[in-house]
Scaffold this motif. Structure first.
Motif, mmCIF file in Angstrom:
data_model
loop_
_atom_site.group_PDB
_atom_site.id
_atom_site.type_symbol
_atom_site.label_atom_id
_atom_site.label_comp_id
_atom_site.label_asym_id
_atom_site.label_seq_id
_atom_site.Cartn_x
_atom_site.Cartn_y
_atom_site.Cartn_z
ATOM 1 N N ALA A 29 -3.892 5.295 -10.984
ATOM 2 C CA ALA A 29 -3.577 3.859 -10.952
ATOM 3 C C ALA A 29 -4.842 3.016 -10.865
ATOM 4 N N ILE A 30 -5.825 3.446 -10.084
ATOM 5 C CA ILE A 30 -7.035 2.624 -9.948
ATOM 6 C C ILE A 30 -7.921 2.731 -11.191
ATOM 7 N N LEU A 31 -7.562 3.646 -12.093
ATOM 8 C CA LEU A 31 -8.241 3.737 -13.384
ATOM 9 C C LEU A 31 -7.431 3.070 -14.485
ATOM 10 N N GLY A 32 -6.262 2.502 -14.111
ATOM 11 C CA GLY A 32 -5.387 1.889 -15.098
ATOM 12 C C GLY A 32 -4.727 2.913 -15.993
ATOM 13 N N ALA A 33 -4.515 4.141 -15.464
ATOM 14 C CA ALA A 33 -4.017 5.228 -16.310
ATOM 15 C C ALA A 33 -2.794 5.914 -15.734
ATOM 16 N N HIS A 34 -2.041 5.237 -14.858
ATOM 17 C CA HIS A 34 -0.874 5.870 -14.254
ATOM 18 C C HIS A 34 0.399 5.365 -14.922
ATOM 19 N N GLU A 35 1.316 6.284 -15.147
ATOM 20 C CA GLU A 35 2.549 5.939 -15.861
ATOM 21 C C GLU A 35 3.510 5.125 -15.010
ATOM 22 N N TYR A 36 3.484 5.333 -13.693
ATOM 23 C CA TYR A 36 4.499 4.722 -12.835
ATOM 24 C C TYR A 36 3.937 3.721 -11.830
ATOM 25 N N THR A 37 2.681 3.817 -11.467
ATOM 26 C CA THR A 37 2.088 2.971 -10.434
ATOM 27 C C THR A 37 0.933 2.173 -11.012
ATOM 28 N N THR A 38 0.886 0.892 -10.705
ATOM 29 C CA THR A 38 -0.229 0.053 -11.145
ATOM 30 C C THR A 38 -1.205 -0.144 -9.995
ATOM 31 N N ALA A 39 -2.400 -0.617 -10.331
ATOM 32 C CA ALA A 39 -3.401 -0.904 -9.296
ATOM 33 C C ALA A 39 -2.904 -2.007 -8.365
ATOM 34 N N PHE A 40 -2.193 -2.987 -8.916
ATOM 35 C CA PHE A 40 -1.679 -4.086 -8.097
ATOM 36 C C PHE A 40 -0.637 -3.579 -7.106
ATOM 37 N N GLU A 41 0.275 -2.734 -7.562
ATOM 38 C CA GLU A 41 1.291 -2.185 -6.659
ATOM 39 C C GLU A 41 0.649 -1.329 -5.575
ATOM 40 N N LEU A 42 -0.329 -0.504 -5.965
ATOM 41 C CA LEU A 42 -1.002 0.347 -4.985
ATOM 42 C C LEU A 42 -1.738 -0.500 -3.956
ATOM 43 N N TRP A 43 -2.367 -1.576 -4.405
ATOM 44 C CA TRP A 43 -3.056 -2.498 -3.490
ATOM 45 C C TRP A 43 -2.068 -3.097 -2.494
ATOM 46 N N ALA A 44 -0.903 -3.512 -2.961
ATOM 47 C CA ALA A 44 0.102 -4.102 -2.064
ATOM 48 C C ALA A 44 0.576 -3.085 -1.027
ATOM 49 N N LEU A 45 0.736 -1.838 -1.444
ATOM 50 C CA LEU A 45 1.176 -0.788 -0.521
ATOM 51 C C LEU A 45 0.098 -0.487 0.514
ATOM 52 N N LYS A 46 -1.130 -0.297 0.056
ATOM 53 C CA LYS A 46 -2.205 0.067 0.974
ATOM 54 C C LYS A 46 -2.643 -1.103 1.849
ATOM 55 N N SER A 47 -2.335 -2.317 1.423
ATOM 56 C CA SER A 47 -2.630 -3.501 2.241
ATOM 57 C C SER A 47 -1.586 -3.715 3.322
ATOM 58 N N GLY A 48 -0.499 -2.948 3.273
ATOM 59 C CA GLY A 48 0.562 -3.108 4.258
ATOM 60 C C GLY A 48 1.488 -4.264 3.949
ATOM 61 N N LEU A 49 1.345 -4.866 2.766
ATOM 62 C CA LEU A 49 2.216 -5.978 2.396
ATOM 63 C C LEU A 49 3.592 -5.467 1.988
ATOM 64 N N LEU A 50 3.634 -4.243 1.492
ATOM 65 C CA LEU A 50 4.884 -3.568 1.162
ATOM 66 C C LEU A 50 4.870 -2.197 1.822
ATOM 67 N N ALA A 51 6.033 -1.735 2.209
ATOM 68 C CA ALA A 51 6.133 -0.413 2.824
ATOM 69 C C ALA A 51 6.493 0.614 1.764
ATOM 70 N N GLU A 52 5.800 1.739 1.793
ATOM 71 C CA GLU A 52 6.118 2.814 0.866
ATOM 72 C C GLU A 52 7.461 3.410 1.251
ATOM 73 N N ASP A 53 8.339 3.552 0.276
ATOM 74 C CA ASP A 53 9.670 4.090 0.537
ATOM 75 C C ASP A 53 9.554 5.577 0.887
ATOM 76 N N PRO A 54 9.913 5.956 2.125
ATOM 77 C CA PRO A 54 9.781 7.366 2.507
ATOM 78 C C PRO A 54 10.909 8.237 1.973
ATOM 79 N N THR A 55 11.911 7.598 1.352
ATOM 80 C CA THR A 55 13.059 8.350 0.861
ATOM 81 C C THR A 55 12.662 9.274 -0.287
ATOM 82 N N GLU A 56 13.123 10.478 -0.235
ATOM 83 C CA GLU A 56 12.857 11.438 -1.291
ATOM 84 C C GLU A 56 13.807 11.175 -2.453
ATOM 85 N N THR A 57 13.253 10.866 -3.619
ATOM 86 C CA THR A 57 14.075 10.599 -4.792
ATOM 87 C C THR A 57 14.657 11.900 -5.327
#
Length: 313
Positions: A29-57
């Motif tokens: 994602a931080i290389l702009g090469a991820h199919e499902y996760t973007t750098a912006f989404e990862l930033w929001a998760l790691k910033s604590g602005l969004l919680a990572e869903d612990p549910t197993e899909t």
């Protein structure tokens, strides 16, 4: 490079350990090469602005349950290899805050050193659609290659491969070799500190509006207590609203035309359930049952545009 080893015995402990890092599974994602996760989404998760869903899909559960089967098939298909599961150990490079949990390791007598094995599972339908090119050759998604390269670096492995288990009427295993491109790891060690600096400063990377819609909506739910904004200085918004209106009008017209076409086809069939055209195409019109279901109540934001007030004469 210093590598920390963090043993874990529960999923909760594993999630807590990896929360502090960019993990191999999303490093692309931080290389702009991820199919499902973007750098912006990862930033929001790691910033604590969004919680990572612990549910197993369901897909994650499938992968977890079939991992042992994939490794058993790998050992059978590669009888000269010595294959062993990765174990419950999380590895991280604290200098870059990059981490990984390798699925398995392998020793191949035909080459030096130890290899890292990344296990993936997919359905036969997805495999045909997304993993093969027009010539039928297997094409590995870049983000998975990045994942394997990270795991190889953190484990000191000299080679890496993906064991892809395809689930259909049976089980098929494809072993895909991963070149350990040094340039990808170098880029990650450059981009990861820059990513964490953005997390610390609160400055997000550019959003990909075509992919980050859900993340943006989750970050900024409507706040009834917030004062209206003055966006009169934004010169791009009027053009966006005009484009939105044009597309909405076109979609409405297309929907009306599709309904009219459907009605004309129905009239031409006159109750028949099938008809063949001169060009070989076949039209069918049959009854289809839909099971009764209840839609759960939900609350969601809606954007509406009010026309500008006309100035008094």
């Amino acid at each position: 490079m210093q590598v920390e080893r963090i043993p874990f015995t529960t999923r909760e402990a594993w999630l807590a350990a990896r929360a502090q890092d960019v993990t191999a599974s999303v490093a692309g994602a931080i290389l702009g090469a991820h199919e499902y996760t973007t750098a912006f989404e990862l930033w929001a998760l790691k910033s604590g602005l969004l919680a990572e869903d612990p549910t197993e899909t369901p897909a994650m559960r499938r992968g977890r349950l079939l991992e042992d089967d994939a490794l058993q098939m790998l050992a059978e298909d590669r009888p000269t290899w010595r294959v062993e599961a990765g174990g419950n150990v999380y590895l991280r490079a604290p200098a870059f805050r990059i981490g990984a949990t390798p699925d398995a390791y392998a020793i191949d007598p035909g080459r030096p050193g130890r290899g890292v094995v990344q296990v993936k599972t997919t359905s036969d339908l997805v495999f045909r659609r997304k993993w093969r090119d027009e010539a039928g050759e297997i094409v590995l998604p870049l983000w998975i290659a990045v994942q394997a390269i990270v795991e190889a670096r953190l484990t000191g492995a000299s080679w890496a491969c993906v064991a892809l288990l395809v689930v259909g009427h049976g089980l098929d295993l494809h072993v895909i070799e991963i070149p350990l491109h040094a340039g990808i790891w170098t880029r990650l060690t450059e981009e990861a500190p820059a990513f964490w600096a953005r997390v610390a400063s609160g400055e997000p990377p550019a959003a990909d509006y075509a992919r980050d819609g859900d993340t943006i909506s989750d970050l900024w739910p409507p706040d009834a207590a917030a004062a209206p904004l003055d966006l009169s200085g934004d010169n791009h918004l009027p053009a966006l609203l005009d484009e939105r209106e044009t597309i909405s009008a076109r979609a409405k017209a297309d929907k009306e035309r599709l309904d009219a076409i459907k009605a004309e086809i129905t009239a031409k069939l006159a109750g028949a359930t099938a008809a063949q055209l001169a060009d070989g195409r076949v039209i069918t019109r049959t009854l289809q049952s839909r099971a009764e279901h209840t839609v759960k109540a939900s609350t969601f934001p809606v954007i509406r545009i009010k026309a500008a007030r006309k100035a008094a004469a």
